[in-house]
Design a protein around this motif. Structure first.
Motif, short mmCIF file in Angstrom:
data_model
loop_
_atom_site.label_atom_id
_atom_site.label_comp_id
_atom_site.label_asym_id
_atom_site.label_seq_id
_atom_site.Cartn_x
_atom_site.Cartn_y
_atom_site.Cartn_z
N TYR A 96 3.71 10.54 -8.84
CA TYR A 96 2.91 10.01 -10.23
C TYR A 96 3.39 8.15 -9.19
CZ TYR A 96 5.78 13.90 -11.95
OH TYR A 96 6.15 15.22 -11.84
N SER A 97 2.72 7.79 -8.18
CA SER A 97 2.43 6.62 -7.75
C SER A 97 1.12 6.47 -7.33
CB SER A 97 3.06 6.39 -6.52
OG SER A 97 4.79 6.28 -6.95
N ARG A 98 0.48 5.00 -7.88
CA ARG A 98 -0.56 4.03 -7.42
C ARG A 98 -0.74 2.79 -7.65
NH1 ARG A 98 -5.71 6.57 -10.90
NH2 ARG A 98 -4.69 5.11 -12.67
N PRO A 99 -0.50 2.78 -6.29
CA PRO A 99 -0.24 3.24 -5.05
C PRO A 99 0.89 3.65 -4.73
CG PRO A 99 0.16 1.21 -4.77
CD PRO A 99 0.59 1.48 -6.18
N SER A 100 -0.27 4.60 -3.50
CA SER A 100 0.72 5.67 -2.87
C SER A 100 1.03 5.98 -1.36
CB SER A 100 0.59 7.19 -3.08
OG SER A 100 1.06 8.63 -1.90
N ILE A 101 2.39 5.83 -1.36
CA ILE A 101 2.70 4.88 0.43
C ILE A 101 2.05 6.34 1.06
CG2 ILE A 101 4.87 5.38 2.08
CD1 ILE A 101 5.80 4.26 -0.44
N ASP A 102 2.72 7.89 0.38
CA ASP A 102 1.69 8.67 1.44
C ASP A 102 0.65 9.10 1.95
OD1 ASP A 102 3.85 10.55 2.05
OD2 ASP A 102 3.73 11.32 -0.29
N VAL A 103 -0.82 8.58 0.45
CA VAL A 103 -2.12 8.07 0.39
C VAL A 103 -1.89 7.01 1.73
CG1 VAL A 103 -4.10 7.43 -0.14
CG2 VAL A 103 -2.76 8.90 -1.14
N LEU A 104 -1.43 5.77 2.55
CA LEU A 104 -1.78 4.81 3.11
C LEU A 104 -1.31 5.41 4.09
CD1 LEU A 104 -2.16 2.17 4.00
CD2 LEU A 104 -0.34 1.17 3.72
N PHE A 105 0.06 6.29 4.80
CA PHE A 105 0.09 6.59 5.57
C PHE A 105 -0.55 8.07 6.33
CE2 PHE A 105 5.38 4.76 6.36
CZ PHE A 105 4.37 3.86 5.46
N GLU A 106 -1.04 8.35 5.07
CA GLU A 106 -1.63 9.81 6.15
C GLU A 106 -2.81 9.23 6.55
OE1 GLU A 106 -1.82 12.92 2.38
OE2 GLU A 106 0.60 13.31 3.65
N ALA A 111 -6.56 7.96 11.27
CA ALA A 111 -7.40 6.72 11.44
C ALA A 111 -7.25 5.70 13.24
CB ALA A 111 -8.00 5.60 10.64
N PHE A 112 -5.49 5.58 12.81
CA PHE A 112 -5.34 4.93 14.76
C PHE A 112 -4.45 5.75 14.98
CE2 PHE A 112 -6.66 2.14 11.07
CZ PHE A 112 -7.15 1.80 11.99
N GLY A 113 -3.51 6.73 14.79
CA GLY A 113 -3.04 8.32 15.89
C GLY A 113 -1.51 7.11 16.04
N ASP A 114 -1.77 7.43 17.44
CA ASP A 114 -0.49 6.55 18.48
C ASP A 114 -0.65 4.94 18.24
OD1 ASP A 114 -2.93 5.99 20.48
OD2 ASP A 114 -1.12 7.81 21.17
N ASP A 115 -2.09 4.44 17.64
CA ASP A 115 -1.53 3.19 17.80
C ASP A 115 -1.16 2.50 16.31
OD1 ASP A 115 -2.33 2.60 20.05
OD2 ASP A 115 -4.89 2.81 19.29
N LEU A 116 0.30 3.27 16.00
CA LEU A 116 0.02 2.76 14.51
C LEU A 116 1.82 3.74 14.48
CD1 LEU A 116 -0.43 2.96 11.80
CD2 LEU A 116 0.27 5.01 11.47
N THR A 117 2.45 2.13 13.56
CA THR A 117 4.25 2.28 13.21
C THR A 117 4.02 2.50 12.00
OG1 THR A 117 4.07 1.06 14.85
CG2 THR A 117 6.21 1.16 13.46
N LEU A 132 5.19 9.51 6.71
CA LEU A 132 5.24 9.00 7.79
C LEU A 132 5.58 10.59 8.81
CD1 LEU A 132 7.02 6.58 9.08
CD2 LEU A 132 9.52 8.06 8.31
N ARG A 133 6.39 11.54 8.11
CA ARG A 133 5.35 12.50 8.99
C ARG A 133 4.34 12.77 10.15
NH1 ARG A 133 8.73 15.58 12.23
NH2 ARG A 133 7.12 16.02 13.42
N ALA A 134 3.15 12.77 9.25
CA ALA A 134 1.53 12.85 9.72
C ALA A 134 1.74 11.47 10.52
CB ALA A 134 0.92 11.95 8.63
N ILE A 135 2.58 10.62 10.83
CA ILE A 135 2.36 8.43 11.61
C ILE A 135 3.39 9.68 12.62
CG2 ILE A 135 3.20 7.40 12.29
CD1 ILE A 135 2.90 6.20 9.18
#
Length: 184
Positions: A96-106, A111-117, A132-135
């Motif tokens: 139900y969200s746009r913007p979505s946190i999951d979309v940004l985090f995934e 794109a950045f793997g272990d260079d991401l917080t 966050l699980r994807a991170i």
């Protein structure tokens, strides 16, 4: 790069964190806040005068710049691309969200793997837990606001359940944790 997701209580939580980032903070900070689909969000202008970093609303195909805080615009998903650019999408809402946190985090994890917080703050749904699980799975750092310090604890609880290895921090501890990334 640092990605942050928040919902109910976001302005207060971000008001404790963003002004505490130093002017020489070397990371781009991308933020999704669940906001109504008004034509214009005022989050960037609200925080611009309070922060040591440049604050702006993200634009499609914009190159990422270190030391800049980017807010997702109203009614667009914000994505991070591997070529260090941002992209915006008007795809269907997620949870139900746009913007979505999951979309940004995934997208950022891809794109950045272990260079991401990734940081999940206060909110009253589960958006961001999957991201966050994807991170975590990509080797990035996962931080979550301690649920009992959040205005709405559902989003931090869902994030901790999805990513048990995430570090849970009170709102007052988060700026120091982010600044410690800078000192490494």
């Amino acid at each position: 790069m640092i990605v942050i997701g928040a919902s109910a209580g976001a302005v207060e939580a971000l008001s404790h964190i963003l002004p505490a980032l130093p002017a020489d903070f070397p990371y781009a900070v991308l933020i999704v806040v669940h906001i109504p689909s008004d034509p214009r969000s005022h989050l960037a202008s609200l925080f611009a005068g309070r922060c040591n970093l440049r604050v702006k609303e993200a634009e499609d195909k914009e190159p990422l710049s270190p030391g800049t805080i980017y807010f997702a615009p109203s009614d667009y998903h914000l994505l991070a691309e591997s070529d260090y650019r941002l992209s915006l999408s008007s795809d269907e809402p997620v949870r139900y969200s746009r913007p979505s946190i999951d979309v940004l985090f995934e997208s950022a994890a891809d794109a950045f793997g272990d260079d991401l917080t990734g940081l999940i703050l206060t909110g009253s749904n589960s958006d961001g837990a999957k991201g966050l699980r994807a991170i975590c799975d990509a080797g990035g750092i996962a931080l979550v606001q301690t649920p009992d310090t959040a205005d709405a604890h559902e989003m931090p609880l869902a994030a901790l359940k999805a990513c048990p290895g995430a570090r849970s921090l009170s709102l007052s501890e988060i700026p120091a944790a982010l600044n410690s990334l800078h000192s490494r």
